[in-house]
Design an enzyme around this catalytic site. Structure first.
Site, short mmCIF file in Angstrom:
data_model
loop_
_atom_site.label_atom_id
_atom_site.label_comp_id
_atom_site.label_asym_id
_atom_site.label_seq_id
_atom_site.Cartn_x
_atom_site.Cartn_y
_atom_site.Cartn_z
N CYS A 128 -6.33 16.07 -27.83
CA CYS A 128 -5.32 15.67 -26.86
C CYS A 128 -4.90 14.25 -27.23
CB CYS A 128 -5.90 15.71 -25.45
SG CYS A 128 -4.60 15.60 -24.18
N CYS A 140 -0.44 13.18 -22.29
CA CYS A 140 -1.09 14.06 -23.27
C CYS A 140 -0.21 14.34 -24.49
CB CYS A 140 -1.50 15.37 -22.60
SG CYS A 140 -2.64 15.10 -21.22
N LYS A 195 -5.20 25.59 -17.64
CA LYS A 195 -5.66 24.27 -17.18
C LYS A 195 -4.78 23.82 -16.04
CE LYS A 195 -6.39 19.54 -18.63
NZ LYS A 195 -6.44 18.58 -19.74
N ARG A 253 -11.04 10.63 -15.86
CA ARG A 253 -10.02 9.67 -16.32
C ARG A 253 -10.59 8.25 -16.35
NH1 ARG A 253 -4.83 12.77 -13.61
NH2 ARG A 253 -5.19 14.65 -14.85
N ARG A 284 0.59 14.59 -14.44
CA ARG A 284 0.57 15.63 -15.46
C ARG A 284 1.11 16.97 -14.96
NH1 ARG A 284 -2.47 12.47 -18.71
NH2 ARG A 284 -4.68 12.11 -18.30
N GLU A 288 -0.26 32.23 -19.42
CA GLU A 288 -0.68 31.15 -20.33
C GLU A 288 -1.76 31.65 -21.29
OE1 GLU A 288 0.27 28.14 -20.94
OE2 GLU A 288 1.48 27.49 -19.25
N LYS A 313 -9.99 26.04 -16.39
CA LYS A 313 -10.44 24.72 -15.97
C LYS A 313 -9.64 24.25 -14.77
CE LYS A 313 -10.30 20.12 -17.83
NZ LYS A 313 -9.67 19.28 -18.76
N SER A 373 -15.36 16.96 -14.21
CA SER A 373 -15.99 15.74 -13.73
C SER A 373 -16.12 15.67 -12.21
CB SER A 373 -15.21 14.53 -14.25
OG SER A 373 -13.84 14.62 -13.90
C1 PBG Z 1 -7.57 15.54 -21.51
C2 PBG Z 1 -8.63 16.17 -20.71
C3 PBG Z 1 -8.90 16.03 -19.33
C4 PBG Z 1 -10.11 16.70 -19.10
C5 PBG Z 1 -10.50 17.26 -20.30
N1 PBG Z 1 -9.56 16.94 -21.28
C6 PBG Z 1 -8.23 15.25 -18.26
C7 PBG Z 1 -6.88 15.50 -17.85
O1 PBG Z 1 -6.20 16.44 -18.25
O2 PBG Z 1 -6.42 14.67 -17.08
C8 PBG Z 1 -10.82 16.74 -17.78
C9 PBG Z 1 -12.29 16.94 -17.85
C10 PBG Z 1 -13.04 16.56 -16.62
O3 PBG Z 1 -12.48 16.22 -15.56
O4 PBG Z 1 -14.27 16.61 -16.72
N2 PBG Z 1 -6.30 16.00 -21.35
#
Ligand code: PBG
Length: 338
Positions: free
Chosen positions: A126, A136, A206, A216, A228, A244, A259, A285
């Protein structure tokens, strides 16, 4: 009069079945395997650096030497796959550190490959950790003078990033940007560069989620303006996720991912049922942080809740589970086996 057993056995019987531990374990339908867990790491420049991420207890930004130490500890518990997020020392408009031969992720992959030739190394592909604006993809002005992410321009940079990760030795590249057409662009460029064995795990469904908040902070990747939602999915939508995923499979993804995890188990289940394809889930997270925070307060039993949460993702259909608690889960599984 017959009574219906409420137990595991849907037979009509005049008595209740007592569920003994042996019966329960014999008839268990789902179990967690250590091999299906993937542990994410955040890697930064420097040496002997372990910067804690406040909102994710137990997670640190690690310099490469510390990453090797942590990987060794994780491998000892039974973790065999890791997912890397690079945090570069400098960011720019075109994310040049994302595809630099000596970028932080590329250096980390090489060091890991050398020390742990048998583990599976996955890399997040990314641009958001590498762009000065935190989006991204690359940013362009549209006809109205607004800054927008340019989908098609971004593909070239994402493919270059994936090829540079494969060149460093990554076994699996995991595009998380959600640009349309990136799986095809990455597959084409990997094959051209001779990396036809490199696996693509696409973050296929996602969602634009508030559960990414702590990440973040960890990855220093919050967008500087806007959000986003223009490229990540709306959380109310189900059919869109299936479209998707279908697109990514069509474009050549080897593994598709849903996700976040716990808040999207219905999507995970539908994706697995519909496509019967290798399916990953990411317990993100914010989901990890919620469990940790409640446990710190003494309100829940952390180990049991972690196990139950991970089992529920396996039950919903996940073949692969990406989780910051992967090492802890392995430890629990090791304990329970004795
Ligand atoms: C990058 C990405 C993100 C996550 C994984 N790859 C963050 C986002 O899209 O803002 C999130 C992973 C997490 O919250 O543990 N694009």
């Amino acid at each position: 009069m017959k009574s219906v057993s409420s137990g595991m056995f849907p037979f009509y019987r005049p008595r209740r079945l007592r569920r003994t531990p042996a019966l329960i374990s014999t008839f268990k339908q789902t179990s967690l395997r250590k091999e299906q867990l993937v542990l994410p790491f955040f890697v930064t420049e420097g040496t002997q650096k372990r910067t804690p991420v406040n909102s994710m207890p137990g997670v640190h930004q690690l310099s490469i030497d510390e990453l090797l130490t942590e990987t060794s500890a994780a491998v000892k518990t039974g973790v065999q796959s890791i997912l890397l997020f690079g945090i570069p020392s400098k960011k720019d408009e075109l994310a040049s550190e994302a595809y630099a031969a000596n970028g932080i992720t590329q250096k980390a992959v090489r060091a890991l490959k050398k020390e742990f030739p048998d583990i599976i190394i996955m890399t997040d592909v990314c641009l958001c950790e590498y762009t000065s604006h935190g989006h991204c993809g690359v940013i362009k002005k549209d006809k109205q003078g607004q800054f927008v992410v340019d989908n098609d321009e971004s593909l070239e940079f994402l493919a270059k990033t994936a090829v540079s990760h494969a060149d460093a030795g990554a076994d699996v590249v995991a595009p998380s940007d959600m640009m349309d057409g990136r799986v095809k662009a990455i597959r084409t460029e990997l094959d051209k560069a001779g990396f036809n064995q490199t696996i693509i795990m696409s973050y296929a469904a996602k969602y634009a989620s508030a559960f990414y908040g702590p990440f973040r902070e960890a990855a220093e990747s919050a967008p500087k303006f806007g959000n986003r939602r223009a490229y990540q999915m709306e959380s109310a939508n189900t059919d869109e996720a299936l479209r998707e995923v279908a697109m990514d499979i069509e474009e050549g993804a080897d593994i598709v991912m849903v996700k976040p995890g716990l808040a999207y188990l219905d999507i995970l289940h539908q994706v697995k049922r519909t496509f019967r394809y290798p399916t990953a889930v990411y317990m993100v997270s914010g989901e990890y942080a919620m469990i940790k925070a409640a446990a710190e307060k003494g309100w829940i039993n952390e180990e049991q809740i972690m196990m139950e949460s991970h089992l529920s993702m396996a039950r919903a259909g996940a073949d692969i589970i990406i989780s910051y608690a992967a090492k802890e889960i392995c430890n629990s599984l090791n304990k329970n086996m004795q």
